[in-house]
Design an enzyme around this catalytic site. Structure first.
Site, short mmCIF file in Angstrom:
data_model
loop_
_atom_site.label_atom_id
_atom_site.label_comp_id
_atom_site.label_asym_id
_atom_site.label_seq_id
_atom_site.Cartn_x
_atom_site.Cartn_y
_atom_site.Cartn_z
N LYS A 245 0.84 -1.21 0.00
CA LYS A 245 0.00 0.00 0.00
C LYS A 245 0.87 1.26 0.00
CE LYS A 245 -3.74 -2.57 2.11
NZ LYS A 245 -4.31 -3.14 3.34
N ASP B 117 -10.78 3.07 4.29
CA ASP B 117 -10.82 1.61 4.15
C ASP B 117 -12.23 1.07 4.37
OD1 ASP B 117 -9.46 -0.77 3.59
OD2 ASP B 117 -8.99 -1.16 5.70
N GLN C 168 -4.36 -1.69 9.58
CA GLN C 168 -4.22 -3.01 8.97
C GLN C 168 -4.78 -4.08 9.91
OE1 GLN C 168 -3.02 -3.69 5.80
NE2 GLN C 168 -3.72 -5.76 6.20
#
Ligand code: NAP
Length: 281
Positions: free
Chosen positions: A54, A121, A98
């Site tokens: 990412k 996200d 994450q």
């Protein structure tokens, strides 16, 4: 193979190129680049790889990334405190935590420390509600990527039977909501579903989001159906028995090169969306 491949690599490339153009325009207009903060807790090698990918992609498209790595022993309160600091920082446009996080952390509490405007996200309750209600907001990235793939291949959804196998908060549930929002008739299947095969056989669109290699058998696929395989298992194996499914499907995503590349592309596109919205106040 009779099915046409849904090429997530090519489509994600288009989205990344468009995102790079928007990131450049943002920098020209506002004197800074859009910024994504990535937060990684612990030493899980796969998570490290995902975060590195990412961060690298951010650099490619002209998004600044701020990487924060925390030790595996981090407590929920420390993580929430960090996420609140990033939330309050005007130079940070999007925040990615994450997952999975280590077991001692209350993952939901951590996600909910991210404000909706920076939840690029799409993991918070507010973002889920936006997907469910069809309101503006950020999609969970993999579901958002799946919808973009279906649209790029002009898959009709209204009135079609969609079967989603898997009901996780970041993948199965939201993709079902997005399909419902497009007037598909949606069935969720999960580990307690009786006769999974019978459900899949009825489906015009199958989304596999399980994490069990080749759970969805090719012979279950209705001829001409659209098969989206979000699964990613060791050895580059998806959740669908690819060769046998491709012999019956109309459209199918490969693994790798289908859903996977779309996820990061949607994340970065939504980071630029967030930056533009912040700049507009
Ligand atoms: P997850 O949180 O483990 O959820 C798996 C879901 O599958 C659960 O709802 C579970 O049911 C269901 N399930 C498990 N065994 C089943 C069975 N035998 N029959 C029917 N349903 C079953 O996984 P996830 O995070 O959603 O990820 C799913 C897959 O997508 C994984 O392979 C993951 O690597 C992949 N993934 C890919 C991307 C990408 O960018 N391409 C992103 C995220 C995830 P219960 O709810 O009843 O337990």
């Amino acid at each position: 193979m009779t099915a046409t491949l849904m090429d997530g690599r090519a489509l994600s490339r288009q989205l990344l190129d468009a995102t790079a153009e928007r990131a450049t325009a943002f920098q020209l207009a506002h004197g800074r680049r859009p910024c994504l903060a990535t937060v990684l807790v612990g030493d899980d090698p796969a998570s490290h790889t995902y975060v590195r990918m990412k961060v690298n992609r951010c650099a490619e498209v002209g998004i600044e990334s701020r990487r924060v790595d925390l030790p595996a022993s981090t407590a929920t309160e420390e993580l929430v405190g960090l996420l609140r600091d990033l939330s309050a920082d005007p130079r940070v446009d999007g925040i990615l935590l994450q997952h999975p996080v280590p077991a001692q952390i209350d993952e939901r509490a951590a996600f909910e420390a991210i404000p909706a405007g920076k939840d690029v996200d799409g993991v918070t309750g507010a973002s889920f509600a936006a997907m469910a209600f069809g309101d503006p907001g950020f999609a969970s990235c993999t579901p958002g990527g799946i919808m973009r793939l279906l649209d790029a291949y002009e898959v009709p959804l209204r009135g079609r039977r969609a079967v989603v196998v898997g009901r996780s908060a970041i993948l199965g549930k939201p993709v079902g909501m997005l399909l419902l929002g497009r007037d598909a008739t949606v069935t969720y299947c999960h580990s307690r579903t009786v006769d999974l095969a019978a459900h899949v056989r009825e489906a015009d669109v199958v989304v596999a989001a399980v994490g069990v290699p080749e759970l969805v058998r090719g012979e279950w696929i209705k001829p001409g159906a659209v098969v989206v395989d979000a699964g990613y298992n060791p050895g580059n194996v998806g959740d669908v028995e690819f060769d046998a499914a491709a012999a019956r499907a109309g459209l199918i995503t490969p693994v790798p090169g289908g859903v996977g590349p779309m996820t990061i592309a949607v994340l970065l596109s939504q980071t630029v969306d967030a930056a533009e919205r912040h700049a507009q106040g």
